[in-house]
Design an enzyme around this catalytic site. Sequence first.
Site, PDB file in Angstrom:
ATOM      1  N   GLU A 134       1.582 -23.514   5.152  1.00 47.26           N
ATOM      2  CA  GLU A 134       0.483 -24.180   4.465  1.00 47.26           C
ATOM      3  C   GLU A 134      -0.800 -23.443   4.834  1.00 47.26           C
ATOM      4  OE1 GLU A 134       0.894 -28.358   5.369  1.00 47.26           O
ATOM      5  OE2 GLU A 134       2.981 -28.352   4.688  1.00 47.26           O
ATOM      6  N   GLU A 177      -4.699 -33.025   2.823  1.00 45.66           N
ATOM      7  CA  GLU A 177      -3.807 -32.198   1.999  1.00 45.66           C
ATOM      8  C   GLU A 177      -4.685 -31.535   0.945  1.00 45.66           C
ATOM      9  OE1 GLU A 177      -0.556 -31.812   2.474  1.00 45.66           O
ATOM     10  OE2 GLU A 177      -0.063 -33.450   3.863  1.00 45.66           O
TER      11      GLU A 177
END
EC number: 3.4.17.12
Length: 409
Positions: A53, A247
């Site tokens: 990520e 996120e």
Amino acid sequence: MWDLVPWSPVRDRTWAPWVGSRNLWVLVVGRSPKEHRIGIPEFKYVANMHGDEAVGRELLLHLIEYLVTRDGRDPEITNLINSTRIHIMPSMNPDGFEAVIKPDCFYNEGRDNSNFYDLNRNFPDAFEFNEVPRQPETVAVMKWLNTETFVLSANLHGGALVASYPFDNGVPATGTLYSRSLTPDDDVFQYLANTYASRNPDMKRNSCRIKTGFSNGIINGYSWYPLKGGMQDYNYIWAQCFEITLELSCCKYPRKEKLPSFWKDNKDSLIEYIKQVHIGVKGRVFDQNETPLSNVTVEVQDRKHICPYRTNKFGEYYLLLLPGSYVIEVTVPGHDPHLIEVTIPPKSHNFSALKKDILLPFRGQSDHISESNPLCPRIPLYRELEGHSAATKPSLFLFLVTLFHILFK
């Protein structure tokens, strides 16, 4: 103005190799980067604990450049640096990041560390036993949390667009029968998540176009999906640090030409979120001889934490609170609780929480605290506990909605 420090779990101030021989690096930005100054709150950003990520890692590198190049030129950034000690860890899982060979939006080999453990399932859990082997990266972060009085934090991830707030795990006492798990500070956490999401247009409208329960870009972690051993719950319970999970991208590892747009979408949110370390009330606790008292419990009367929040070795406390009136309860072993009424004004002034020093009418112990919440064991704490806050008690409306789902789903 800034200092770059590697963190090792092996020996204090000795920087040893990690699982894959890569250090974790933290850059500290502030007028006193090498040490804490009384009255200056500690803030942190951590990214890339899932190595695949990558957006958060890149954003924090951009943020570092933005802060250090605008100091002295931009009044807002200069005041923020004057009043805050900002810790930035761009990558908590550098081994995982380097393991990504053929980047994919949804899954890559580098999610876990080199021992194949998910670092966001690797912390002690307050709700159930988490007996996975503690990884070096996790141990290092836990030690780091014990060395600083962190007040506010965010953990940057990818794969969705939402600001998620604690708890990630839970029990009926925290509201799980109603598909949520709330802290005693739920109002503050919702405010913090909204502060970030409201300044990110894509997050606010859930531009990933996936079916979720997100509302205006925020969600309670447990409501999204339960998670054992997460870092944000550990921060809040054992480190006295309010942390949310951000996120930041639909695609976990997007193409490099997309990175400028991510910085554009998140810059204002990243800066505004740091400012929130200055909401609420802060101060020091002294005895009648004006000696600062460490390890003294300081909490709002109707929102006590299962691991009591205590003063640090300088006698300091920091409580993140929204505007309003509160009763602060100060507890010193061997003495009756001392109550103080405070009113938080509608807006913080000059990058500072309301300052409220507390002078106790007796002589107290001045022993320094040796670690964060030493009396709070790292085992499940919430078992068999009754609801700990009014925030966890369901409203009639929520009860009817839940009953409807049970009967008609």
